[in-house]
Design a protein around this motif. Structure first.
Motif, PDB file in Angstrom:
ATOM      1  N   PRO A  15       0.747  -1.150  -0.065  1.00  0.00           N
ATOM      2  CA  PRO A  15       0.028   0.013   0.032  1.00  0.00           C
ATOM      3  C   PRO A  15       0.883   1.240   0.056  1.00  0.00           C
ATOM      4  O   PRO A  15       0.337   2.172  -0.418  1.00  0.00           O
ATOM      5  CB  PRO A  15      -0.664   0.022   1.277  1.00  0.00           C
ATOM      6  N   LEU A  18       2.131   1.901  -4.432  1.00  0.00           N
ATOM      7  CA  LEU A  18       1.077   1.838  -5.365  1.00  0.00           C
ATOM      8  C   LEU A  18       1.730   2.120  -6.700  1.00  0.00           C
ATOM      9  O   LEU A  18       1.197   1.725  -7.740  1.00  0.00           O
ATOM     10  CB  LEU A  18      -0.071   2.315  -5.179  1.00  0.00           C
ATOM     11  N   ALA A  26      -2.553  -2.253  -8.361  1.00  0.00           N
ATOM     12  CA  ALA A  26      -2.729  -1.092  -7.485  1.00  0.00           C
ATOM     13  C   ALA A  26      -4.446  -1.048  -6.939  1.00  0.00           C
ATOM     14  O   ALA A  26      -4.338  -0.798  -5.680  1.00  0.00           O
ATOM     15  CB  ALA A  26      -2.245   0.167  -8.054  1.00  0.00           C
ATOM     16  N   ASP A  27      -5.303  -1.046  -7.959  1.00  0.00           N
ATOM     17  CA  ASP A  27      -6.342  -1.051  -7.548  1.00  0.00           C
ATOM     18  C   ASP A  27      -6.835  -1.911  -6.503  1.00  0.00           C
ATOM     19  O   ASP A  27      -7.593  -1.904  -5.767  1.00  0.00           O
ATOM     20  CB  ASP A  27      -7.621  -1.096  -8.822  1.00  0.00           C
ATOM     21  N   ARG A  30      -5.341  -1.414  -3.141  1.00  0.00           N
ATOM     22  CA  ARG A  30      -6.088  -0.163  -2.513  1.00  0.00           C
ATOM     23  C   ARG A  30      -7.587  -0.641  -1.987  1.00  0.00           C
ATOM     24  O   ARG A  30      -7.965  -0.231  -0.909  1.00  0.00           O
ATOM     25  CB  ARG A  30      -6.602   0.834  -3.581  1.00  0.00           C
ATOM     26  N   TRP A  32      -8.253  -3.925  -0.870  1.00  0.00           N
ATOM     27  CA  TRP A  32      -8.228  -5.288  -0.257  1.00  0.00           C
ATOM     28  C   TRP A  32      -9.055  -5.094   0.904  1.00  0.00           C
ATOM     29  O   TRP A  32      -8.876  -4.343   1.774  1.00  0.00           O
ATOM     30  CB  TRP A  32      -6.692  -4.876   0.259  1.00  0.00           C
TER      31      TRP A  32
END
Length: 184
Positions: A15, A18, A26-27, A30, A32
């Motif tokens: 995190p 990213l 990355a999404d 984010r 998670w």
């Protein structure tokens, strides 16, 4: 921070980096929401010039061969329909495409997806495809040996960099099904 496995100079919680990941990865980090906290997903910077398994293991630690997993995209066909799925197996094994994958997907024929299909549909780089951030609706077949491992080194979505993830986290990914004997 020190990586839990391997000899990596730079390790940080995913995190916190990213911008080093592809957009879908990355999404996913984010958003998670698995039982394992996102801070336990560790990003390690690696040299893309030594991404070949033998050179990688020699440089970053011999034990990584037994602690790494490969994520491959397969295409299953039945009645003119094609289903894409991801398979995650330990690196020292190979995906049982003609047995376990065919049975699990309920298809007549299964094969590795063409590179342009795998990278285009996953939006990840060849050699860095990871189960984190795959398209919604894709089945994710995970060898039970991966889930049972304490830590697993996987791709980060790019050829540069890897993720180190607790094995149990893979069972909680969207579409994940643990499959005994997926890797042979």
């Amino acid at each position: 921070m020190r990586a839990p496995i391997g000899n990596f100079e730079h390790a940080r919680p995913a995190p916190d980096c990213l911008d080093e990941l592809t957009a879908p990865v990355a999404d996913a980090v984010r958003a998670w929401s698995a039982d394992v906290p996102a801070e336990q997903l560790i990003y390690v910077d690696t040299d893309p010039e030594i991404a070949d398994t033998a050179a990688f293991v020699e440089h970053y630690g011999g034990e990584l061969l037994e602690q790494s997993a490969n994520c491959v995209i397969v295409a299953g066909k039945r009645g003119g329909e094609t289903t894409l799925a991801a398979c995650l197996v330990m690196s020292h094994t190979r995906v049982d495409v003609n047995g376990a994958v065919r049975r699990q997907l309920g298809v007549r024929k299964a094969s590795f997806a063409a590179m342009d299909v795998a990278t285009g549909e996953s939006r990840m780089e060849y050699g860095g495809i990871t189960p984190i951030g795959l398209p919604a609706g894709w089945p994710l077949l995970v060898d039970s040996a991966v889930v049972d491992a304490e830590w697993v080194l996987i791709g980060s979505g790019r050829r540069r960099g890897k993720l180190i993830v607790p094995g149990k986290a893979f069972a909680g990914l969207p579409g994940a099904v643990a499959v005994e004997g997926l890797g042979v």
